[in-house]
Design a protein around this motif. Structure first.
Motif, PDB file in Angstrom:
ATOM      1  N   ILE A 170       1.979   2.785 -12.267  1.00  0.00           N
ATOM      2  CA  ILE A 170       0.668   2.586 -11.641  1.00  0.00           C
ATOM      3  C   ILE A 170       0.358   3.718 -10.666  1.00  0.00           C
ATOM      4  CG2 ILE A 170      -0.618   1.096 -10.051  1.00  0.00           C
ATOM      5  CD1 ILE A 170       0.839  -1.293 -11.388  1.00  0.00           C
ATOM      6  N   THR A 171       1.388   4.180  -9.925  1.00  0.00           N
ATOM      7  CA  THR A 171       1.156   5.255  -8.952  1.00  0.00           C
ATOM      8  C   THR A 171       0.736   6.558  -9.613  1.00  0.00           C
ATOM      9  OG1 THR A 171       3.502   5.908  -9.003  1.00  0.00           O
ATOM     10  CG2 THR A 171       2.839   4.289  -7.334  1.00  0.00           C
ATOM     11  N   ALA A 172       0.942   6.666 -10.916  1.00  0.00           N
ATOM     12  CA  ALA A 172       0.566   7.897 -11.617  1.00  0.00           C
ATOM     13  C   ALA A 172      -0.940   8.119 -11.608  1.00  0.00           C
ATOM     14  CB  ALA A 172       1.080   7.856 -13.058  1.00  0.00           C
ATOM     15  N   LEU A 173      -1.727   7.042 -11.545  1.00  0.00           N
ATOM     16  CA  LEU A 173      -3.187   7.198 -11.593  1.00  0.00           C
ATOM     17  C   LEU A 173      -3.711   7.965 -10.382  1.00  0.00           C
ATOM     18  CD1 LEU A 173      -5.786   6.568 -13.155  1.00  0.00           C
ATOM     19  CD2 LEU A 173      -5.980   4.485 -11.788  1.00  0.00           C
ATOM     20  N   PRO A 174      -3.408   7.533  -9.136  1.00  0.00           N
ATOM     21  CA  PRO A 174      -3.913   8.323  -8.005  1.00  0.00           C
ATOM     22  C   PRO A 174      -3.314   9.717  -7.947  1.00  0.00           C
ATOM     23  CG  PRO A 174      -2.432   6.582  -7.246  1.00  0.00           C
ATOM     24  CD  PRO A 174      -2.724   6.308  -8.682  1.00  0.00           C
ATOM     25  N   PHE A 175      -2.060   9.861  -8.375  1.00  0.00           N
ATOM     26  CA  PHE A 175      -1.453  11.186  -8.283  1.00  0.00           C
ATOM     27  C   PHE A 175      -2.053  12.148  -9.311  1.00  0.00           C
ATOM     28  CE2 PHE A 175       1.870  14.445  -8.574  1.00  0.00           C
ATOM     29  CZ  PHE A 175       1.974  14.747  -7.218  1.00  0.00           C
ATOM     30  N   SER A 176      -2.566  11.619 -10.408  1.00  0.00           N
ATOM     31  CA  SER A 176      -3.223  12.496 -11.375  1.00  0.00           C
ATOM     32  C   SER A 176      -4.454  13.157 -10.753  1.00  0.00           C
ATOM     33  CB  SER A 176      -3.612  11.707 -12.629  1.00  0.00           C
ATOM     34  OG  SER A 176      -4.543  10.683 -12.315  1.00  0.00           O
ATOM     35  N   VAL A 177      -5.147  12.435  -9.865  1.00  0.00           N
ATOM     36  CA  VAL A 177      -6.292  13.012  -9.154  1.00  0.00           C
ATOM     37  C   VAL A 177      -5.810  14.073  -8.168  1.00  0.00           C
ATOM     38  CG1 VAL A 177      -8.232  12.505  -7.626  1.00  0.00           C
ATOM     39  CG2 VAL A 177      -7.594  10.872  -9.413  1.00  0.00           C
ATOM     40  N   ILE A 178      -4.690  13.801  -7.498  1.00  0.00           N
ATOM     41  CA  ILE A 178      -4.116  14.767  -6.560  1.00  0.00           C
ATOM     42  C   ILE A 178      -3.735  16.056  -7.289  1.00  0.00           C
ATOM     43  CG2 ILE A 178      -2.167  15.207  -5.013  1.00  0.00           C
ATOM     44  CD1 ILE A 178      -2.203  12.261  -4.272  1.00  0.00           C
ATOM     45  N   MET A 179      -3.244  15.920  -8.516  1.00  0.00           N
ATOM     46  CA  MET A 179      -2.893  17.112  -9.300  1.00  0.00           C
ATOM     47  C   MET A 179      -4.115  17.993  -9.562  1.00  0.00           C
ATOM     48  SD  MET A 179      -0.186  15.403 -11.978  1.00  0.00           S
ATOM     49  CE  MET A 179      -0.431  16.694 -13.173  1.00  0.00           C
ATOM     50  N   LEU A 180      -5.259  17.386  -9.798  1.00  0.00           N
ATOM     51  CA  LEU A 180      -6.489  18.162  -9.978  1.00  0.00           C
ATOM     52  C   LEU A 180      -6.835  18.923  -8.703  1.00  0.00           C
ATOM     53  CD1 LEU A 180      -8.721  15.592 -11.931  1.00  0.00           C
ATOM     54  CD2 LEU A 180      -7.500  17.570 -12.871  1.00  0.00           C
ATOM     55  N   LEU A 181      -6.607  18.294  -7.539  1.00  0.00           N
ATOM     56  CA  LEU A 181      -6.848  18.966  -6.268  1.00  0.00           C
ATOM     57  C   LEU A 181      -5.871  20.122  -6.060  1.00  0.00           C
ATOM     58  CD1 LEU A 181      -7.508  15.882  -3.943  1.00  0.00           C
ATOM     59  CD2 LEU A 181      -9.184  17.416  -4.985  1.00  0.00           C
ATOM     60  N   PHE A 182      -4.625  19.948  -6.548  1.00  0.00           N
ATOM     61  CA  PHE A 182      -3.656  21.045  -6.483  1.00  0.00           C
ATOM     62  C   PHE A 182      -4.187  22.268  -7.229  1.00  0.00           C
ATOM     63  CE2 PHE A 182       0.500  18.394  -5.917  1.00  0.00           C
ATOM     64  CZ  PHE A 182       0.071  18.021  -4.656  1.00  0.00           C
ATOM     65  N   MET A 183      -4.758  22.033  -8.410  1.00  0.00           N
ATOM     66  CA  MET A 183      -5.278  23.145  -9.196  1.00  0.00           C
ATOM     67  C   MET A 183      -6.455  23.811  -8.492  1.00  0.00           C
ATOM     68  SD  MET A 183      -4.953  21.969 -13.196  1.00  0.00           S
ATOM     69  CE  MET A 183      -5.412  20.257 -12.972  1.00  0.00           C
ATOM     70  N   ALA A 184      -7.321  23.017  -7.879  1.00  0.00           N
ATOM     71  CA  ALA A 184      -8.451  23.583  -7.140  1.00  0.00           C
ATOM     72  C   ALA A 184      -7.944  24.445  -5.979  1.00  0.00           C
ATOM     73  CB  ALA A 184      -9.355  22.466  -6.629  1.00  0.00           C
ATOM     74  N   SER A 185      -6.912  23.976  -5.304  1.00  0.00           N
ATOM     75  CA  SER A 185      -6.328  24.741  -4.200  1.00  0.00           C
ATOM     76  C   SER A 185      -5.717  26.043  -4.703  1.00  0.00           C
ATOM     77  CB  SER A 185      -5.252  23.910  -3.491  1.00  0.00           C
ATOM     78  OG  SER A 185      -5.804  22.798  -2.833  1.00  0.00           O
ATOM     79  N   LEU A 186      -5.031  25.971  -5.838  1.00  0.00           N
ATOM     80  CA  LEU A 186      -4.424  27.179  -6.397  1.00  0.00           C
ATOM     81  C   LEU A 186      -5.476  28.219  -6.776  1.00  0.00           C
ATOM     82  CD1 LEU A 186      -1.494  25.992  -8.720  1.00  0.00           C
ATOM     83  CD2 LEU A 186      -1.342  27.593  -6.805  1.00  0.00           C
ATOM     84  N   VAL A 187      -6.548  27.767  -7.399  1.00  0.00           N
ATOM     85  CA  VAL A 187      -7.617  28.693  -7.788  1.00  0.00           C
ATOM     86  C   VAL A 187      -8.171  29.411  -6.567  1.00  0.00           C
ATOM     87  CG1 VAL A 187      -9.957  28.842  -8.698  1.00  0.00           C
ATOM     88  CG2 VAL A 187      -8.252  27.473  -9.893  1.00  0.00           C
ATOM     89  N   LYS A 188      -8.434  28.658  -5.519  1.00  0.00           N
ATOM     90  CA  LYS A 188      -8.990  29.252  -4.296  1.00  0.00           C
ATOM     91  C   LYS A 188      -8.011  30.231  -3.664  1.00  0.00           C
ATOM     92  CE  LYS A 188     -11.250  27.973   0.039  1.00  0.00           C
ATOM     93  NZ  LYS A 188     -11.717  26.856   0.901  1.00  0.00           N
ATOM     94  N   ALA A 189      -6.742  29.826  -3.573  1.00  0.00           N
ATOM     95  CA  ALA A 189      -5.740  30.669  -2.920  1.00  0.00           C
ATOM     96  C   ALA A 189      -5.404  31.903  -3.740  1.00  0.00           C
ATOM     97  CB  ALA A 189      -4.476  29.844  -2.660  1.00  0.00           C
ATOM     98  N   LEU A 190      -5.255  31.747  -5.040  1.00  0.00           N
ATOM     99  CA  LEU A 190      -4.895  32.880  -5.892  1.00  0.00           C
ATOM    100  C   LEU A 190      -6.000  33.928  -5.926  1.00  0.00           C
ATOM    101  CD1 LEU A 190      -3.210  31.021  -8.886  1.00  0.00           C
ATOM    102  CD2 LEU A 190      -2.071  32.509  -7.229  1.00  0.00           C
ATOM    103  N   THR A 191      -7.246  33.494  -5.894  1.00  0.00           N
ATOM    104  CA  THR A 191      -8.370  34.433  -5.879  1.00  0.00           C
ATOM    105  C   THR A 191      -8.328  35.303  -4.633  1.00  0.00           C
ATOM    106  OG1 THR A 191      -9.731  32.858  -7.123  1.00  0.00           O
ATOM    107  CG2 THR A 191     -10.879  34.626  -5.963  1.00  0.00           C
ATOM    108  N   ILE A 192      -8.095  34.656  -3.491  1.00  0.00           N
ATOM    109  CA  ILE A 192      -8.004  35.392  -2.228  1.00  0.00           C
ATOM    110  C   ILE A 192      -6.774  36.292  -2.215  1.00  0.00           C
ATOM    111  CG2 ILE A 192      -7.696  35.129   0.265  1.00  0.00           C
ATOM    112  CD1 ILE A 192      -9.267  32.497   0.026  1.00  0.00           C
ATOM    113  N   ASP A 193      -5.664  35.769  -2.726  1.00  0.00           N
ATOM    114  CA  ASP A 193      -4.401  36.508  -2.763  1.00  0.00           C
ATOM    115  C   ASP A 193      -4.557  37.817  -3.534  1.00  0.00           C
ATOM    116  OD1 ASP A 193      -1.787  37.437  -3.218  1.00  0.00           O
ATOM    117  OD2 ASP A 193      -0.973  35.420  -3.299  1.00  0.00           O
TER     118      ASP A 193
END
Length: 665
Positions: free
Chosen positions: A471-494
């Protein structure tokens, strides 16, 4: 008692973990029914979320691997990997799959092969589908889930110098809020998810070990007493390994286990239907590749009869891998410093997937062949009893007793590596990655794992705990999408930060000193010559520049070092990383033919020394031996202008802010 626990993370986690386990132990039936109802609702009505999240993760990682972002290193630009390639792969593999390979390598292909859903497709297609879906569930999609979490953790921890914590992966979005309540919530979630996942896996692993020992005659029965003994011995070994650290414990055990597993794999391959195994593996790879996108996006919406199978296998697997990803991702990140993003993704996705495919083909296809040609359906009849299926499968091979012993040994070591790496990860989450913790903390986590796993085994509450993990996988799947958004933002600046060119106002060399420059180009250098250059050109340039900075109300410092010889000018800041420009003695090898060639520069030895610039952010330096004093001053100012320009842009704050990093280390 001295401890390194973060109270805001540890206390809520322990309260929730112990509370859930007690409820599951005292009211196992009621808890299981309620949680299964919730799980069933999610799987039936929200399964599309899992499908889309996993699909997006796979595509994101593949794109990232083949773009220029793949060259970015997980750490400073000059970082080197801490572990050999074999040890690195062995450790991430043992933590990522572990006991599951032994538990499902025979039972899953046999289950698909004998499932009523595939009965109408014919015997040949049943066998092909059994391999295809096993590949699908244990392949790139599973490892992509682990990889996105591990990559996010590695990048923000080693590149941005943030704590090795899930909260750090959201820094580009939450900024300093990751130090407060939101950060604690994320870490509590990660700690509870890790504990529940390890507890259920270890519980099922103990049952399989007990069954194997009974079949071999080492124990008299499958009983709770024997399970207590098994857990006591194995968790004690796990605690000892965890206390010993990654280098002495997990790494050594992982290397041993992979080696033993390969021995068992080769035995089954050559003692079984070898030609069939190799042929079916080859065809299975082609079948998997040709159906890759169909499988990836498949929801069985047009195949109502197969929906229950889809929920119980594909969706359950996606939920299981997602729920395990905080634990596995943290462990993979811990051992991946110094790798490039491309190397990380390629290794984590391709190599374990390839091994899984080989493993599942050798065991699964052998089992199907034996079930059809030798066992007359006896293995299919045991599809619902995976605890003993592996050992009954081995009965059809020579030296079956020895092979069963190897299986038990592999399960035991997987048990230990899962437990000790789990202890290591949980203590890291609970302490916010403290550099050193008292040994009693690791012992405490191991003891808690053992006690609660045994309590749930005895009361029949493992299934309930497994349901809450899914059951905990459902909210964490949304968190994983946020991880990708963070990576895109950080990698672009990097990438922009390290590829930023100098201002157009900078002036290239003139032809005024061309004779001196030509002389420098065709001459070799030794260490003494470069030291003289540093003393005669660099030091006066830096000293003059320091005085001019002072005249403009900027305090600059001059630092000299020996062994190796270097000098640097430093401007210190409170909220921004210090500006550093230095020059050091470096050497590079010169090929023998250049040394002996008369019409090339006069290199007297195979090592050529030269003065190299270096910077505080670990960007690549260059040879400055042809610079005059004024040109060197100009070069420093070019970098200082670039530094000021980057620091003045608000979006770069997370990359150049020393204050934020220091507060969170």
């Amino acid at each position: 008692m001295k401890h390194t626990f973060s109270i805001g993370v540890t206390l809520p986690s322990l309260f929730f973990i112990v509370g859930i386990c007690l409820i599951s132990a005292f009211f196992p039936t009621l808890t299981e029914v309620l949680l299964e109802t919730v799980q069933r609702f999610i799987f039936v009505n929200l399964n599309w979320i899992y499908i889309w999240v996993v699909t997006i993760v796979v595509i994101f990682l593949l794109v990232l691997m083949f773009t220029r972002y793949g060259n970015i290193r997980l750490g400073r630009n000059d970082s080197k990997p801490e572990y050999s390639f074999f040890s690195w792969i062995s450790m991430l593999f043992a933590a990522g799959m572990g006991i599951g390979l032994m538990y499902f390598s025979v039972s899953e292909p046999i289950s698909h092969y004998s499932d009523a859903v595939f009965q109408s497709t014919g015997e040949i297609n049943r066998a092909k589908n059994a391999q295809l879906y096993t590949f699908f569930h244990w392949g790139i999609h599973a490892w992509s889930i682990y990889a996105i979490v591990g990559l996010s953790l590695s990048y923000f921890s080693y590149r941005y110098r943030l704590p090795l914590s899930l909260r750090s992966c959201l820094y580009p979005i939450l900024k300093d809020k990751i130090n407060g309540r939101w950060g604690n919530v994320i870490d509590v979630f990660a700690l509870c998810s890790t504990f529940f996942g390890i507890t259920t896996t270890l519980g099922f692993g103990v049952v399989q070990i007990n069954s194997g020992l009974k079949i071999l005659g080492f124990v008299s029965e499958n009983s709770f007493i024997w399970q207590i003994a098994i857990v006591a011995v194995l968790v004690s070994i796990s605690i000892f390994s965890a206390v010993s650290g990654l280098d002495k414990g997990v790494r050594i055990l992982s290397n041993i286990n992979i080696s033993v597993a390969i021995v068992l794999l080769l035995f089954i391959l050559f003692a079984g239907p070898t030609v069939f195994i190799i042929g079916s593996f080859t065809e299975g790879i082609g079948n998997y590749l040709s159906n890759f996108f169909t499988l990836t996006f498949g929801t069985h919406a047009y195949e109502q009869d197969s929906l229950p199978w889809f929920y119980n296998w594909t969706i359950l697997y996606w939920a299981w891998w997602i729920s395990w990803s905080p634990y596995v991702g943290l462990f993979i990140a811990k051992i991946s410093k110094g790798r490039t993003i491309r190397e990380f993704i390629a290794a984590v996705l391709v190599l374990p997937t390839a091994f899984n495919f080989i493993w599942m083909s050798v065991f699964g296809n052998s089992a199907i062949w034996i079930d059809k040609n030798t066992a007359a359906g006896a293995l299919s009849a045991l599809a619902g009893n995976p605890d003993v299926l592996m050992f009954r499968f081995l009965d059809y091979f020579p030296f079956s007793g020895f092979a069963s012993l190897l299986v038990i040994l592999i399960i035991i070591v997987f048990f230990v590596t899962s437990a000790d790496s789990g202890i290591f990860v949980m203590n890291g989450i609970a302490t916010r990655n403290a550099k050193s913790s008292p040994k009693w903390q690791s012992i405490g986590w191991g003891a808690l794992l053992a006690v609660l796993a045994l309590m749930l085994l005895n009361a029949g509450g493992l299934e309930a705990l497994q349901n809450i993990t899914l059951i905990t996988a459902l909210p964490f799947s949304v968190i994983m999408l946020l991880f990708m958004a963070s990576l895109v933002k950080a990698l672009t600046i990097d990438l922009e930060y390290y590829e930023r060119e100098f201002s157009v106002s900078t002036v290239p060399w003139s032809g005024e000193f061309w004779k001196d420059r030509l002389k420098g180009i065709v001459s070799s250098g030794d260490s003494a010559t470069v030291s003289d250059f540093i003393a005669g050109v660099v030091k006066p340039a830096f000293a003059e520049l320091r005085e001019e900075f002072k005249a403009n109300n900027i305090q600059a410092e001059l630092h000299e070092f020996e062994n190796p010889r270097r000098i640097e000018i430093v401007i210190r800041y409170g909220m921004v990383n210090n500006f550093i420009y230095g020059v050091r003695v470096q050497s590079r090898s010169v090929s023998d033919y250049v040394v002996s060639e008369e019409n090339l520069p006069d290199y007297a030895a195979s090592d050529n020394f030269y003065p190299e610039s270096y910077f505080g952010d670990a960007r690549e330096g260059y040879d400055v031996r042809l610079f005059t004093k004024n040109e060197l001053i100009s070069d420093v100012l070019k970098h200082f202008e670039r530094f000021i320009e980057i620091a003045s842009e608000d979006r770069n704050a997370m990359f150049i802010s020393s204050d934020a990093n220091q507060k969170m280390v």
